[in-house]
Design a protein around this motif. Structure first.
Motif, PDB file in Angstrom:
ATOM      1  N   PRO A   1     -18.157  21.567 -64.945  1.00 18.41           N
ATOM      2  CA  PRO A   1     -17.203  22.079 -65.935  1.00 18.41           C
ATOM      3  C   PRO A   1     -17.051  21.107 -67.109  1.00 18.41           C
ATOM      4  CG  PRO A   1     -16.302  22.318 -63.729  1.00 18.41           C
ATOM      5  CD  PRO A   1     -17.535  21.463 -63.614  1.00 18.41           C
ATOM      6  N   PRO A   2     -16.975  21.639 -68.330  1.00 17.91           N
ATOM      7  CA  PRO A   2     -16.841  20.765 -69.497  1.00 17.91           C
ATOM      8  C   PRO A   2     -15.454  20.136 -69.619  1.00 17.91           C
ATOM      9  CG  PRO A   2     -16.893  23.055 -70.174  1.00 17.91           C
ATOM     10  CD  PRO A   2     -17.138  23.037 -68.694  1.00 17.91           C
ATOM     11  N   ASP A   3     -14.467  20.738 -68.986  1.00 20.78           N
ATOM     12  CA  ASP A   3     -13.094  20.240 -69.093  1.00 20.78           C
ATOM     13  C   ASP A   3     -12.485  20.048 -67.715  1.00 20.78           C
ATOM     14  OD1 ASP A   3     -12.954  20.453 -72.001  1.00 20.78           O
ATOM     15  OD2 ASP A   3     -12.929  22.627 -71.676  1.00 20.78           O
ATOM     16  N   SER A   4     -11.548  19.133 -67.644  1.00 24.86           N
ATOM     17  CA  SER A   4     -10.790  18.885 -66.423  1.00 24.86           C
ATOM     18  C   SER A   4      -9.312  18.857 -66.784  1.00 24.86           C
ATOM     19  CB  SER A   4     -11.188  17.549 -65.799  1.00 24.86           C
ATOM     20  OG  SER A   4     -12.554  17.534 -65.471  1.00 24.86           O
ATOM     21  N   SER A   5      -8.456  19.044 -65.794  1.00 23.87           N
ATOM     22  CA  SER A   5      -7.021  18.909 -66.025  1.00 23.87           C
ATOM     23  C   SER A   5      -6.478  17.848 -65.083  1.00 23.87           C
ATOM     24  CB  SER A   5      -6.302  20.247 -65.799  1.00 23.87           C
ATOM     25  OG  SER A   5      -6.382  20.612 -64.441  1.00 23.87           O
ATOM     26  N   GLY A   6      -5.435  17.211 -65.486  1.00 23.24           N
ATOM     27  CA  GLY A   6      -4.849  16.182 -64.628  1.00 23.24           C
ATOM     28  C   GLY A   6      -5.682  14.917 -64.604  1.00 23.24           C
ATOM     29  N   GLU A   7      -5.486  14.125 -63.559  1.00 24.30           N
ATOM     30  CA  GLU A   7      -6.132  12.823 -63.448  1.00 24.30           C
ATOM     31  C   GLU A   7      -7.539  12.876 -62.863  1.00 24.30           C
ATOM     32  OE1 GLU A   7      -3.654   9.964 -61.481  1.00 24.30           O
ATOM     33  OE2 GLU A   7      -1.865  10.753 -62.455  1.00 24.30           O
ATOM     34  N   MET A   8      -7.855  13.909 -62.099  1.00 25.61           N
ATOM     35  CA  MET A   8      -9.156  13.983 -61.439  1.00 25.61           C
ATOM     36  C   MET A   8     -10.154  14.712 -62.320  1.00 25.61           C
ATOM     37  SD  MET A   8      -8.324  14.365 -57.451  1.00 25.61           S
ATOM     38  CE  MET A   8      -9.912  13.673 -57.120  1.00 25.61           C
ATOM     39  N   GLU A   9     -11.310  14.099 -62.507  1.00 25.33           N
ATOM     40  CA  GLU A   9     -12.371  14.710 -63.309  1.00 25.33           C
ATOM     41  C   GLU A   9     -13.198  15.653 -62.442  1.00 25.33           C
ATOM     42  OE1 GLU A   9     -16.059  13.394 -66.194  1.00 25.33           O
ATOM     43  OE2 GLU A   9     -15.269  11.958 -64.769  1.00 25.33           O
ATOM     44  N   SER A  10     -13.478  16.853 -62.968  1.00 26.45           N
ATOM     45  CA  SER A  10     -14.373  17.769 -62.271  1.00 26.45           C
ATOM     46  C   SER A  10     -15.741  17.113 -62.148  1.00 26.45           C
ATOM     47  CB  SER A  10     -14.516  19.077 -63.047  1.00 26.45           C
ATOM     48  OG  SER A  10     -13.305  19.797 -63.061  1.00 26.45           O
ATOM     49  N   HIS A  11     -16.359  17.267 -60.977  1.00 28.00           N
ATOM     50  CA  HIS A  11     -17.684  16.690 -60.802  1.00 28.00           C
ATOM     51  C   HIS A  11     -18.400  17.344 -59.634  1.00 28.00           C
ATOM     52  CE1 HIS A  11     -15.274  14.253 -57.986  1.00 28.00           C
ATOM     53  NE2 HIS A  11     -16.370  14.229 -57.264  1.00 28.00           N
ATOM     54  N   GLU A  12     -19.698  17.105 -59.583  1.00 28.19           N
ATOM     55  CA  GLU A  12     -20.532  17.547 -58.483  1.00 28.19           C
ATOM     56  C   GLU A  12     -21.305  16.350 -57.974  1.00 28.19           C
ATOM     57  OE1 GLU A  12     -22.768  21.015 -59.613  1.00 28.19           O
ATOM     58  OE2 GLU A  12     -20.928  22.182 -59.651  1.00 28.19           O
ATOM     59  N   SER A  13     -21.575  16.324 -56.675  1.00 28.94           N
ATOM     60  CA  SER A  13     -22.280  15.198 -56.072  1.00 28.94           C
ATOM     61  C   SER A  13     -23.345  15.679 -55.106  1.00 28.94           C
ATOM     62  CB  SER A  13     -21.312  14.299 -55.294  1.00 28.94           C
ATOM     63  OG  SER A  13     -20.403  13.679 -56.148  1.00 28.94           O
ATOM     64  N   ILE A  14     -24.490  15.005 -55.159  1.00 29.09           N
ATOM     65  CA  ILE A  14     -25.525  15.152 -54.151  1.00 29.09           C
ATOM     66  C   ILE A  14     -25.195  14.088 -53.100  1.00 29.09           C
ATOM     67  CG2 ILE A  14     -27.997  15.056 -53.650  1.00 29.09           C
ATOM     68  CD1 ILE A  14     -28.388  15.360 -56.756  1.00 29.09           C
ATOM     69  N   CYS A  15     -24.865  14.521 -51.903  1.00 27.76           N
ATOM     70  CA  CYS A  15     -24.481  13.603 -50.833  1.00 27.76           C
ATOM     71  C   CYS A  15     -25.702  13.414 -49.936  1.00 27.76           C
ATOM     72  CB  CYS A  15     -23.314  14.174 -50.041  1.00 27.76           C
ATOM     73  SG  CYS A  15     -21.945  14.699 -51.104  1.00 27.76           S
ATOM     74  N   VAL A  16     -26.204  12.192 -49.869  1.00 26.96           N
ATOM     75  CA  VAL A  16     -27.444  11.895 -49.161  1.00 26.96           C
ATOM     76  C   VAL A  16     -27.147  11.023 -47.953  1.00 26.96           C
ATOM     77  CG1 VAL A  16     -29.767  10.923 -49.369  1.00 26.96           C
ATOM     78  CG2 VAL A  16     -28.657  11.930 -51.378  1.00 26.96           C
ATOM     79  N   LEU A  17     -27.677  11.409 -46.799  1.00 28.10           N
ATOM     80  CA  LEU A  17     -27.596  10.600 -45.592  1.00 28.10           C
ATOM     81  C   LEU A  17     -29.009  10.213 -45.194  1.00 28.10           C
ATOM     82  CD1 LEU A  17     -26.207   9.364 -43.123  1.00 28.10           C
ATOM     83  CD2 LEU A  17     -26.294  11.643 -42.053  1.00 28.10           C
ATOM     84  N   ASN A  18     -29.268   8.907 -45.178  1.00 29.03           N
ATOM     85  CA  ASN A  18     -30.565   8.376 -44.765  1.00 29.03           C
ATOM     86  C   ASN A  18     -30.362   7.655 -43.440  1.00 29.03           C
ATOM     87  OD1 ASN A  18     -33.004   7.147 -44.403  1.00 29.03           O
ATOM     88  ND2 ASN A  18     -33.007   6.019 -46.326  1.00 29.03           N
ATOM     89  N   CYS A  19     -30.730   8.290 -42.341  1.00 30.68           N
ATOM     90  CA  CYS A  19     -30.585   7.703 -41.009  1.00 30.68           C
ATOM     91  C   CYS A  19     -31.781   6.847 -40.617  1.00 30.68           C
ATOM     92  CB  CYS A  19     -30.435   8.808 -39.957  1.00 30.68           C
ATOM     93  SG  CYS A  19     -28.951   9.784 -40.128  1.00 30.68           S
ATOM     94  N   GLY A  20     -32.815   6.847 -41.435  1.00 31.45           N
ATOM     95  CA  GLY A  20     -34.059   6.177 -41.084  1.00 31.45           C
ATOM     96  C   GLY A  20     -34.048   4.676 -41.292  1.00 31.45           C
ATOM     97  N   GLU A  21     -35.166   4.074 -40.942  1.00 31.49           N
ATOM     98  CA  GLU A  21     -35.359   2.627 -41.021  1.00 31.49           C
ATOM     99  C   GLU A  21     -35.881   2.178 -42.384  1.00 31.49           C
ATOM    100  OE1 GLU A  21     -34.648   0.628 -38.437  1.00 31.49           O
ATOM    101  OE2 GLU A  21     -34.153   2.249 -37.051  1.00 31.49           O
ATOM    102  N   THR A  22     -36.179   3.123 -43.278  1.00 28.98           N
ATOM    103  CA  THR A  22     -36.778   2.826 -44.580  1.00 28.98           C
ATOM    104  C   THR A  22     -35.926   3.420 -45.691  1.00 28.98           C
ATOM    105  OG1 THR A  22     -38.953   2.988 -43.542  1.00 28.98           O
ATOM    106  CG2 THR A  22     -38.895   3.084 -45.941  1.00 28.98           C
TER     107      THR A  22
END
Length: 125
Positions: A18-39
């Motif tokens: 979203p181009p605009d946000s209201s209040g103190e929290m900024e609208s955002h999107e996140s790629i949440c990555v879990l790397n369980c490996g050894e590398t």
């Protein structure tokens, strides 16, 4: 024992900053990555749009046995391109080692916040 949970090719078909946000929290999107490996994983992220050429070759590293929340507004490729706000997009995430991808959106365009999260779609191995 080596553990390799996850997949190497993921898709997230619904993105929108979203181009605009209201209040103190900024609208955002996140790629949440879990790397369980050894590398450490080396991610290549490509963004696709309805009416323009893709923005390709965003890169990111996620250390072994770690998680990382990558805001899509942080992504910048070598040409300094970024994902624009207010434009629908989709993402392709390619990793050189298996990882798990979740996608989260915080929409603060209204004072009643909305939070959405979903697993990405994994393709192939």
């Amino acid at each position: 024992m080596t553990t390799s949970h996850g997949k190497t090719h993921w898709f997230i078909p619904d993105g929108f900053i979203p181009p605009d946000s209201s209040g103190e929290m900024e609208s955002h999107e996140s790629i949440c990555v879990l790397n369980c490996g050894e590398t450490a994983s080396r991610l290549t992220i490509n963004a696709y749009f309805e009416d323009r050429e893709p923005i390709e070759q965003f890169t990111y590293k996620v250390d072994a046995k770690r998680t990382k929340h990558i805001r899509t507004t942080w992504l910048k490729n070598e040409q300094e391109e970024t994902i624009p706000k207010g434009v629908p997009y989709a993402l392709e995430v390619i990793s050189d080692v298996p990882v798990i991808i979740q996608y989260s959106r915080l929409d603060s365009t209204q004072k009643e916040l909305a939070l959405m999260t979903t697993l990405g779609y994994s393709a192939g191995s």
